[in-house]
Scaffold this motif. Structure first.
Motif, PDB file in Angstrom:
ATOM      1  N   UNK A 284       0.826  -1.208   0.000  1.00 56.43           N
ATOM      2  CA  UNK A 284       0.000   0.000   0.000  1.00 56.43           C
ATOM      3  C   UNK A 284       0.863   1.262   0.000  1.00 56.43           C
ATOM      4  N   UNK A 285       1.907   1.270   0.834  1.00 57.44           N
ATOM      5  CA  UNK A 285       2.797   2.424   0.841  1.00 57.44           C
ATOM      6  C   UNK A 285       3.490   2.598  -0.509  1.00 57.44           C
ATOM      7  N   UNK A 286       3.925   1.491  -1.098  1.00 56.70           N
ATOM      8  CA  UNK A 286       4.577   1.561  -2.408  1.00 56.70           C
ATOM      9  C   UNK A 286       3.624   2.105  -3.462  1.00 56.70           C
ATOM     10  N   UNK A 287       2.393   1.581  -3.486  1.00 56.65           N
ATOM     11  CA  UNK A 287       1.422   2.050  -4.463  1.00 56.65           C
ATOM     12  C   UNK A 287       1.101   3.523  -4.285  1.00 56.65           C
ATOM     13  N   UNK A 289       2.970   5.873  -2.855  1.00 56.98           N
ATOM     14  CA  UNK A 289       4.119   6.708  -3.209  1.00 56.98           C
ATOM     15  C   UNK A 289       4.351   6.749  -4.717  1.00 56.98           C
ATOM     16  N   UNK A 290       4.126   5.631  -5.387  1.00 56.66           N
ATOM     17  CA  UNK A 290       4.292   5.617  -6.845  1.00 56.66           C
ATOM     18  C   UNK A 290       3.301   6.564  -7.513  1.00 56.66           C
ATOM     19  N   UNK A 291       2.057   6.547  -7.053  1.00 57.73           N
ATOM     20  CA  UNK A 291       1.044   7.452  -7.619  1.00 57.73           C
ATOM     21  C   UNK A 291       1.442   8.904  -7.377  1.00 57.73           C
ATOM     22  N   UNK A 292       1.897   9.202  -6.153  1.00 58.01           N
ATOM     23  CA  UNK A 292       2.311  10.569  -5.825  1.00 58.01           C
ATOM     24  C   UNK A 292       3.481  10.997  -6.703  1.00 58.01           C
ATOM     25  N   UNK A 293       4.456  10.116  -6.874  1.00 61.70           N
ATOM     26  CA  UNK A 293       5.654  10.467  -7.635  1.00 61.70           C
ATOM     27  C   UNK A 293       5.341  10.806  -9.083  1.00 61.70           C
ATOM     28  N   UNK A 294       4.360  10.124  -9.662  1.00 58.65           N
ATOM     29  CA  UNK A 294       4.077  10.293 -11.090  1.00 58.65           C
ATOM     30  C   UNK A 294       2.952  11.284 -11.382  1.00 58.65           C
ATOM     31  N   UNK A 295       2.287  11.799 -10.374  1.00 60.83           N
ATOM     32  CA  UNK A 295       1.064  12.573 -10.590  1.00 60.83           C
ATOM     33  C   UNK A 295       1.318  14.072 -10.617  1.00 60.83           C
ATOM     34  N   UNK A 296       0.690  14.715 -11.580  1.00 61.55           N
ATOM     35  CA  UNK A 296       0.653  16.167 -11.623  1.00 61.55           C
ATOM     36  C   UNK A 296      -0.792  16.656 -11.595  1.00 61.55           C
ATOM     37  N   UNK A 297      -1.686  15.752 -11.185  1.00 61.33           N
ATOM     38  CA  UNK A 297      -3.087  16.081 -10.976  1.00 61.33           C
ATOM     39  C   UNK A 297      -3.390  15.937  -9.490  1.00 61.33           C
ATOM     40  N   UNK A 303      -5.421  10.446  -4.141  1.00 61.78           N
ATOM     41  CA  UNK A 303      -5.538   8.990  -4.142  1.00 61.78           C
ATOM     42  C   UNK A 303      -4.276   8.353  -3.563  1.00 61.78           C
ATOM     43  N   UNK A 304      -3.111   8.848  -3.965  1.00 62.64           N
ATOM     44  CA  UNK A 304      -1.863   8.309  -3.443  1.00 62.64           C
ATOM     45  C   UNK A 304      -1.743   8.495  -1.947  1.00 62.64           C
ATOM     46  N   UNK A 305      -2.157   9.658  -1.444  1.00 60.38           N
ATOM     47  CA  UNK A 305      -2.102   9.909  -0.008  1.00 60.38           C
ATOM     48  C   UNK A 305      -3.008   8.959   0.765  1.00 60.38           C
ATOM     49  N   UNK A 306      -4.185   8.711   0.232  1.00 60.73           N
ATOM     50  CA  UNK A 306      -5.135   7.821   0.900  1.00 60.73           C
ATOM     51  C   UNK A 306      -4.609   6.385   0.932  1.00 60.73           C
ATOM     52  N   UNK A 307      -4.068   5.921  -0.192  1.00 59.97           N
ATOM     53  CA  UNK A 307      -3.541   4.552  -0.254  1.00 59.97           C
ATOM     54  C   UNK A 307      -2.366   4.384   0.707  1.00 59.97           C
ATOM     55  N   UNK A 367      10.169  10.005  -3.778  1.00 56.53           N
ATOM     56  CA  UNK A 367       9.002   9.135  -3.599  1.00 56.53           C
ATOM     57  C   UNK A 367       9.040   7.949  -4.557  1.00 56.53           C
ATOM     58  N   UNK A 368       9.577   8.165  -5.752  1.00 57.50           N
ATOM     59  CA  UNK A 368       9.709   7.044  -6.687  1.00 57.50           C
ATOM     60  C   UNK A 368      10.691   6.004  -6.156  1.00 57.50           C
ATOM     61  N   UNK A 369      11.828   6.466  -5.610  1.00 58.67           N
ATOM     62  CA  UNK A 369      12.807   5.538  -5.044  1.00 58.67           C
ATOM     63  C   UNK A 369      12.219   4.783  -3.857  1.00 58.67           C
ATOM     64  N   UNK A 370      11.476   5.491  -3.004  1.00 54.73           N
ATOM     65  CA  UNK A 370      10.843   4.830  -1.866  1.00 54.73           C
ATOM     66  C   UNK A 370       9.835   3.792  -2.324  1.00 54.73           C
ATOM     67  N   UNK A 371       9.110   4.084  -3.397  1.00 57.40           N
ATOM     68  CA  UNK A 371       8.132   3.126  -3.930  1.00 57.40           C
ATOM     69  C   UNK A 371       8.814   1.852  -4.402  1.00 57.40           C
ATOM     70  N   UNK A 372       9.986   1.999  -5.032  1.00 59.34           N
ATOM     71  CA  UNK A 372      10.723   0.819  -5.499  1.00 59.34           C
ATOM     72  C   UNK A 372      11.184  -0.030  -4.318  1.00 59.34           C
ATOM     73  N   UNK A 373      11.735   0.630  -3.291  1.00 54.93           N
ATOM     74  CA  UNK A 373      12.199  -0.097  -2.104  1.00 54.93           C
ATOM     75  C   UNK A 373      11.028  -0.816  -1.426  1.00 54.93           C
ATOM     76  N   UNK A 374       9.919  -0.109  -1.249  1.00 56.65           N
ATOM     77  CA  UNK A 374       8.761  -0.696  -0.583  1.00 56.65           C
ATOM     78  C   UNK A 374       8.137  -1.812  -1.412  1.00 56.65           C
TER      79      UNK A 374
END
Length: 401
Positions: A284-287, A289-297, A303-307, A367-374
């Protein structure tokens, strides 16, 4: 020992409300930091010292929690709990009167000792007074109450800071409202059976090894989660030019999600082993953070914060429960004191570990790096959990000798 034992409702509610006090240290005064820095602007190194007002309690929680755990096992849970409340109220509210930044920092250090006592004793008393599915449910609710307290105290601190930064320190006096109920709590160390067994039949060495794994997961998990309050304000300001108020509101969504998932922890944990819950938490944390890292909306960032917040709602209860299940009742306080140290050491170390990555790749890259680690950790935990389940199934299906 009954398969499932629930403490009286008033006792359980008191302990759950005590748990909310542990998140007040940072949440209450965060909105006041600018006012503190301005008031003590003539103090040498005021900028750095003002940041320590926020982080210093975590360092002293790290140092004091093992002592608090030993005191819980040797002197009793309730004396440690009441000592923690006294230190919490006195040191927490002292900022309203502190004449200098140095004395304010001293009070914050003492506050950390009080929080270490409160957090360790509260979790130990919850574990002592409940068993089986009721224990799992209460530890999940503890996480939910802590997340909910984070939301409430951020807004309370913000409203107080609108009046004056010193008023925010008066919020700590609200803890006195719990004193009558805390005085009525029974001493759970004496209430337990002397032959209360650990929930697992593993040998001592193997249980100690598992505790080491649990502490490591707590450190890493909290260090990665704490990227949210430390770096998310900068990311949101960069991408969306949001005001501080809106940044706080969006980050509060993370705590709301953690509160909701915490209420469901007991139900899910009944079907999923501890390591499986680690996989779910990291996933869940990985998902998120990945959404946050890639989002400009903004919608996708929300959604990323909630997940990610839902992952936090599972992390703390799961590791608390896992530690309880691998510890004899007589050493429960020490085990949970060590876990408290691991959680807050991760919190304290988070910006130190993350800043080089953020400096090199930016906040989005962090956040992208953290998503990969998680994500990698989630995959490993899931594989080990599935292999363990498969082995247990095979052993159960074998005919007796």
């Amino acid at each position: 020992m009954p398969a499932s034992t629930t403490p009286p409702r008033a006792q359980a509610l008191t302990l759950l409300l005590c748990s909310t006090l542990t998140v007040m240290a940072a949440a209450t005064i965060t909105p006041s930091l600018a006012g503190i820095a301005a008031h003590f602007a003539d103090t040498p190194h005021a900028g750095m010292l003002t940041r320590l007002v926020l982080t210093l309690p975590a360092l002293f929680i790290v140092l004091a929690a093992p002592w608090a755990g030993r005191a819980c096992d040797r002197r009793g849970r309730k004396p440690v709990l009441l000592t923690g409340l006294a230190l919490y109220v006195i040191a927490g509210s002292a900022g309203a009167l502190a004449p200098s930044l140095s004395l304010l920092l001293v009070s914050r250090a003492v506050l950390g000792v009080g929080i270490a006592c409160l957090m360790t004793a509260t979790t130990t008393m919850i574990a002592d007074s409940s068993h089986g599915s009721a224990q799992t449910r209460l530890l999940g609710l503890q996480g939910a109450f802590m997340a909910g307290g984070g939301v409430v105290f951020v807004f309370a601190g913000g409203l107080a800071a609108e009046v004056h930064w010193r008023v925010a320190f008066g919020v700590y006096l609200l803890a006195l409202l719990l004193l009558p109920a805390m005085l009525r709590l029974p001493e759970t160390r004496n209430a337990r059976s002397v032959d209360d067994p650990p929930a697992t039949g593993l040998p001592l060495v193997q249980r100690l090894r598992q505790l080491g794994v649990i502490y490591a997961l707590a450190f890493v998990g909290m260090a990665l989660f704490y990227l949210m309050p430390v770096y998310m304000p900068f990311l949101l300001s960069e991408r969306f030019a949001l005001s501080a108020g809106w940044v706080g509101a969006f980050i509060a969504l993370c705590n709301v999600a953690a509160m909701v998932s915490g209420t469901q922890f007991g139900r899910i944990r009944a079907r999923v082993p501890s390591l499986g819950m680690v996989a779910i938490t990291a996933g869940l944390l990985a998902g998120g953070y990945a959404v946050v890292a890639m989002s400009y909306s903004m919608a996708w960032v929300v959604l990323g914060l909630v997940v990610a917040g839902a992952g936090l709602g599972f992390m703390v209860p799961n590791l608390n429960h896992w530690a309880v299940q691998n510890t004899d009742a007589a050493q429960r306080g020490q085990a949970l004191g060590g876990l408290t140290t691991a959680f807050f050491l991760g919190q304290f170390a988070s910006p130190l570990l993350a800043q080089p990555v953020a400096s090199q790749w930016g906040n989005g890259g962090l956040y992208a790096a953290a998503a990969v680690v998680l994500g990698s950790g989630a995959a490993v935990a899931a594989a080990i959990a599935l292999r363990s389940i498969s082995r247990s199934t095979r052993l159960r299906s074998m005919p007796p000798p």
